[in-house]
Motif scaffolding. Structure first.
Motif, PDB file in Angstrom:
ATOM      1  N   GLY A 170       0.826  -1.208   0.000  1.00  0.00           N
ATOM      2  CA  GLY A 170       0.000   0.000   0.000  1.00  0.00           C
ATOM      3  C   GLY A 170       0.854   1.250   0.000  1.00  0.00           C
ATOM      4  N   SER A 171       1.958   1.204   0.727  1.00  0.00           N
ATOM      5  CA  SER A 171       2.871   2.339   0.734  1.00  0.00           C
ATOM      6  C   SER A 171       3.463   2.544  -0.659  1.00  0.00           C
ATOM      7  N   ALA A 172       3.883   1.435  -1.268  1.00  0.00           N
ATOM      8  CA  ALA A 172       4.547   1.533  -2.570  1.00  0.00           C
ATOM      9  C   ALA A 172       3.580   1.979  -3.665  1.00  0.00           C
ATOM     10  N   ILE A 173       2.390   1.386  -3.672  1.00  0.00           N
ATOM     11  CA  ILE A 173       1.430   1.688  -4.742  1.00  0.00           C
ATOM     12  C   ILE A 173       0.739   3.000  -4.416  1.00  0.00           C
ATOM     13  N   GLY A 174       0.919   3.975  -5.289  1.00  0.00           N
ATOM     14  CA  GLY A 174       0.336   5.279  -4.990  1.00  0.00           C
ATOM     15  C   GLY A 174       0.314   6.143  -6.231  1.00  0.00           C
ATOM     16  N   LEU A 175       0.390   7.447  -6.011  1.00  0.00           N
ATOM     17  CA  LEU A 175       0.367   8.370  -7.147  1.00  0.00           C
ATOM     18  C   LEU A 175       1.525   8.095  -8.095  1.00  0.00           C
ATOM     19  N   GLY A 176       2.611   7.559  -7.549  1.00  0.00           N
ATOM     20  CA  GLY A 176       3.762   7.207  -8.383  1.00  0.00           C
ATOM     21  C   GLY A 176       3.380   6.211  -9.472  1.00  0.00           C
ATOM     22  N   ASN A 177       2.496   5.284  -9.164  1.00  0.00           N
ATOM     23  CA  ASN A 177       2.083   4.269 -10.139  1.00  0.00           C
ATOM     24  C   ASN A 177       1.000   4.776 -11.074  1.00  0.00           C
ATOM     25  N   LEU A 178       0.053   5.524 -10.496  1.00  0.00           N
ATOM     26  CA  LEU A 178      -1.147   5.846 -11.269  1.00  0.00           C
ATOM     27  C   LEU A 178      -1.056   7.212 -11.951  1.00  0.00           C
TER      28      LEU A 178
ATOM     29  N   PHE B 118      12.876   4.341  -7.260  1.00  0.00           N
ATOM     30  CA  PHE B 118      12.971   4.693  -5.842  1.00  0.00           C
ATOM     31  C   PHE B 118      11.669   5.199  -5.282  1.00  0.00           C
ATOM     32  N   PHE B 119      11.136   6.188  -6.000  1.00  0.00           N
ATOM     33  CA  PHE B 119       9.924   6.835  -5.517  1.00  0.00           C
ATOM     34  C   PHE B 119       8.771   5.839  -5.461  1.00  0.00           C
ATOM     35  N   THR B 120       8.631   5.060  -6.527  1.00  0.00           N
ATOM     36  CA  THR B 120       7.460   4.191  -6.615  1.00  0.00           C
ATOM     37  C   THR B 120       7.504   3.066  -5.583  1.00  0.00           C
ATOM     38  N   LEU B 121       8.709   2.651  -5.175  1.00  0.00           N
ATOM     39  CA  LEU B 121       8.792   1.596  -4.161  1.00  0.00           C
ATOM     40  C   LEU B 121       8.883   2.168  -2.741  1.00  0.00           C
ATOM     41  N   SER B 122       8.718   3.468  -2.599  1.00  0.00           N
ATOM     42  CA  SER B 122       8.817   4.128  -1.280  1.00  0.00           C
ATOM     43  C   SER B 122      10.184   3.932  -0.641  1.00  0.00           C
ATOM     44  N   LEU B 123      11.241   3.945  -1.444  1.00  0.00           N
ATOM     45  CA  LEU B 123      12.575   3.705  -0.875  1.00  0.00           C
ATOM     46  C   LEU B 123      13.321   5.009  -0.620  1.00  0.00           C
ATOM     47  N   GLY B 124      14.368   4.913   0.172  1.00  0.00           N
ATOM     48  CA  GLY B 124      15.280   6.040   0.338  1.00  0.00           C
ATOM     49  C   GLY B 124      14.983   6.948   1.513  1.00  0.00           C
ATOM     50  N   MET B 125      13.916   6.694   2.251  1.00  0.00           N
ATOM     51  CA  MET B 125      13.659   7.562   3.408  1.00  0.00           C
ATOM     52  C   MET B 125      13.236   6.772   4.637  1.00  0.00           C
ATOM     53  N   GLY B 126      13.355   5.455   4.563  1.00  0.00           N
ATOM     54  CA  GLY B 126      13.080   4.685   5.765  1.00  0.00           C
ATOM     55  C   GLY B 126      11.626   4.320   5.990  1.00  0.00           C
ATOM     56  N   ALA B 127      10.776   4.473   4.958  1.00  0.00           N
ATOM     57  CA  ALA B 127       9.385   4.056   5.133  1.00  0.00           C
ATOM     58  C   ALA B 127       9.327   2.526   5.246  1.00  0.00           C
ATOM     59  N   MET B 128      10.032   1.847   4.354  1.00  0.00           N
ATOM     60  CA  MET B 128      10.047   0.379   4.407  1.00  0.00           C
ATOM     61  C   MET B 128      10.823  -0.100   5.634  1.00  0.00           C
TER      62      MET B 128
ATOM     63  N   SER C 214      -3.122   4.923   1.136  1.00  0.00           N
ATOM     64  CA  SER C 214      -2.255   3.906   1.750  1.00  0.00           C
ATOM     65  C   SER C 214      -0.782   4.330   1.672  1.00  0.00           C
ATOM     66  N   SER C 215      -0.470   5.286   0.789  1.00  0.00           N
ATOM     67  CA  SER C 215       0.894   5.817   0.741  1.00  0.00           C
ATOM     68  C   SER C 215       1.114   6.940   1.748  1.00  0.00           C
ATOM     69  N   THR C 216       0.132   7.839   1.880  1.00  0.00           N
ATOM     70  CA  THR C 216       0.324   8.951   2.812  1.00  0.00           C
ATOM     71  C   THR C 216       0.428   8.429   4.250  1.00  0.00           C
TER      72      THR C 216
ATOM     73  N   SER D  79       1.962   5.789   5.208  1.00  0.00           N
ATOM     74  CA  SER D  79       3.336   5.362   5.497  1.00  0.00           C
ATOM     75  C   SER D  79       4.260   6.559   5.658  1.00  0.00           C
ATOM     76  N   LEU D  80       3.974   7.635   4.936  1.00  0.00           N
ATOM     77  CA  LEU D  80       4.809   8.829   5.078  1.00  0.00           C
ATOM     78  C   LEU D  80       4.651   9.417   6.477  1.00  0.00           C
ATOM     79  N   LEU D  81       3.392   9.510   6.952  1.00  0.00           N
ATOM     80  CA  LEU D  81       3.179  10.061   8.295  1.00  0.00           C
ATOM     81  C   LEU D  81       3.754   9.122   9.355  1.00  0.00           C
TER      82      LEU D  81
ATOM     83  N   PHE E  32      16.742  14.260  -1.577  1.00  0.00           N
ATOM     84  CA  PHE E  32      16.552  13.523  -0.316  1.00  0.00           C
ATOM     85  C   PHE E  32      16.500  12.013  -0.551  1.00  0.00           C
ATOM     86  N   LEU E  33      15.675  11.575  -1.529  1.00  0.00           N
ATOM     87  CA  LEU E  33      15.525  10.128  -1.711  1.00  0.00           C
ATOM     88  C   LEU E  33      16.800   9.466  -2.234  1.00  0.00           C
ATOM     89  N   PRO E  34      17.441  10.009  -3.288  1.00  0.00           N
ATOM     90  CA  PRO E  34      18.687   9.358  -3.732  1.00  0.00           C
ATOM     91  C   PRO E  34      19.777   9.362  -2.665  1.00  0.00           C
TER      92      PRO E  34
END
Ligand code: TRP
Length: 464
Positions: free
Chosen positions: A20-28, A230-240, A324-326, A328-330, A399-401
């Motif tokens: 749910g975190s990964a699938i978001g505006l990045g995909n759609l 990176f963005f689409t998998l929610s990587l690079g900022m510790g969400a996963m 479901s993505s927001t 994970s960010l919060l 930030f993400l890279p």
């Protein structure tokens, strides 16, 4: 005594929340538009390779760091780095992650809020009237962006929904929401994909996506595919990493990481099939712009039988995926306050939610609503105009890279091979060559790829 850390109640609970975190505006929203811009085929192939070679290994690395440390990013780097080369300096990567979560959530909620407006308009019938003519919808959308009151209203609604979920915690909030949102999302996607198969443009959409034409591929396209993975998998900022810290020890990290990557990729491709089938069904000059989801797509939907219903369903899908993505960010920002500042969950989710909401209102009114915020441009490129553009640029390009580089280097070079192996094998069983392959990718391929993004950004390119 420290309270036991919250946990997902099942293996599926973790997978659904993380997917749910990964699938978001990045995909759609983003992927279809950059695939269109880069002429499909070859770009899609590079994107798939980036997911496999860089995305999946970093996904596993983040989950390892989280489950091993039982902490959110700042604490994880602090704890695991103690006594090793670089020591507590690695904590910087954790702070950067929390900052990234704060910033991304602030503007992400603005775009997510638009979907609420579109759902309401699809239900009331007014979207049908606007969508009869492209120019009419285009100018409606422009006016909507420039109206500070509506922008703040929808951003607030979305932020409110996000806080409401995180407030209730890992099991009763996030996992429960994922168990409702994700199945509904899959069901809607299947209905829409089945529908797209019946449209005349479906064949063309498949060819466009899967027939590579390497002469169309540019260096910029390759780097854009990398950055997007990176963005689409929610990587690079510790969400996963944070979600991984709630993972049960009896569940397998490699299996979970692969499942999440596959789900995310399949859904990005399905989103393209749906949108491109409809685009190619008409002889329609598509402007390849980032607003295509809100301007072109409804017009085309309404030309088809059952358009109003399909269109409403489509925006509901986007809204669910975004929520479901927001969440994970919060959760990253809130768990920092809980783990590092000792706050309770309620205080953390409400205080951080309100802070991000206030900060996000600057983005909300920067799309034409408040001149000073619209024209403000410290970075000095076309796409970085305004608060919204600046924040998106900083987060996606820096930030993400940089966060991803911290995670890859730390896991590959600071943790020992045995430490990673133990964590990957726990709940999975002995790993032979897959472990060696993963370790090679995380030590060499992933840092090299991320470093290439950073160097190219320094040289003046930009990826979103
Ligand atoms: N992956 C989400 C999307 O594709 C966005 C997102 C959620 C995200 N959490 C993140 C991106 C953490 C980077 C880091 O829309």
């Amino acid at each position: 005594m420290a309270k036991a850390r919250a946990q997902w109640s099942s293996r599926l609970g973790f997978i659904l929340a993380a997917a749910g975190s990964a699938i978001g505006l990045g995909n759609l929203w983003k992927f279809p538009y950059i695939a269109l811009e880069n002429n499909g085929g070859a770009f899609v192939l590079v994107y798939l390779a980036a997911i496999a070679v860089v995305g999946a290994p970093i996904m596993a690395a983040e989950i390892i760091l989280g489950r091993k440390s039982q902490q959110s990013p700042v604490g994880a780097f602090g704890l695991l780095g103690t006594g090793k080369a670089g020591g507590r300096a690695w904590k910087g990567g954790g702070y950067l992650g929390v900052l990234a979560g704060f910033v991304i959530l602030s503007y992400y909620c603005v775009v997510a809020g638009w979907t609420i407006r579109y759902i309401l308009m699809a239900v009331s019938g007014s979207l049908g009237e606007l969508a009869h003519h492209p120019d009419v919808l285009q100018s409606f959308f422009g006016d909507f962006l420039a109206d500070p009151v509506s922008q703040i209203l929808y951003q607030s609604l979305f932020m409110g929904a996000t806080v409401a979920v995180v407030y209730f915690g890992v099991g009763k909030g996030i996992e429960r929401a994922a168990k409702i949102l994700m199945p509904v999302l899959f069901a809607i996607l299947v209905v829409l994909t089945a529908y797209s198969v019946t449209t005349p443009g479906f064949g063309k959409a498949v060819t466009f996506l899967f027939q590579p034409n390497f002469s169309e591929l540019t260096t910029g396209g390759v780097l854009e595919a990398l950055g997007h993975s990176f963005f689409t998998l929610s990587l690079g900022m510790g969400a996963m990493l944070t979600y991984g810290s709630y993972m049960r020890r009896q569940d397998s990290i490699p299996r979970a990481a692969l499942t999440i990557c596959i789900l995310d990729t399949v859904i990005a491709i399905m989103a393209c099939l749906i949108m491109f089938s409809i685009i190619f069904s008409f002889d329609f000059e598509v402007t390849k712009s980032s607003t295509i989801l809100f301007t072109t797509i409804p017009v085309l939907f309404f030309k088809l039988p059952g358009g109003a219903f399909i269109c409403g369903l489509f925006y509901l899908l986007v809204a669910f995926a975004a929520l479901s993505s927001t969440i994970s960010l919060l959760e990253v920002v809130a768990s920092y306050a809980m783990d590092e500042l000792g706050w309770g969950r309620r205080r953390a989710s409400l205080t951080m939610g309100v802070a991000i909401w206030i900060f996000g209102s600057l983005s909300a009114v920067s799309l034409g609503g408040v001149d000073a915020l619209t024209t403000f441009n410290v970075i000095g490129r076309d796409s970085t105009a305004g608060v919204f553009g600046t924040l998106d640029y900083l987060a996606s390009n820096w930030f993400l890279p940089v966060g991803g580089l911290f995670i890859a280097l730390f896991t590959g070079w600071v943790l020992t091979g045995q430490e990673s192996r133990d964590e990957l094998e726990e709940g999975h069983g002995p790993l032979g060559w897959p472990f060696r392959a993963w370790r090679f990718l995380i030590r060499f391929a992933a840092p090299a790829a991320v470093a290439a993004i950073i160097v190219s950004v320094i040289l003046g390119a930009e990826y979103q």
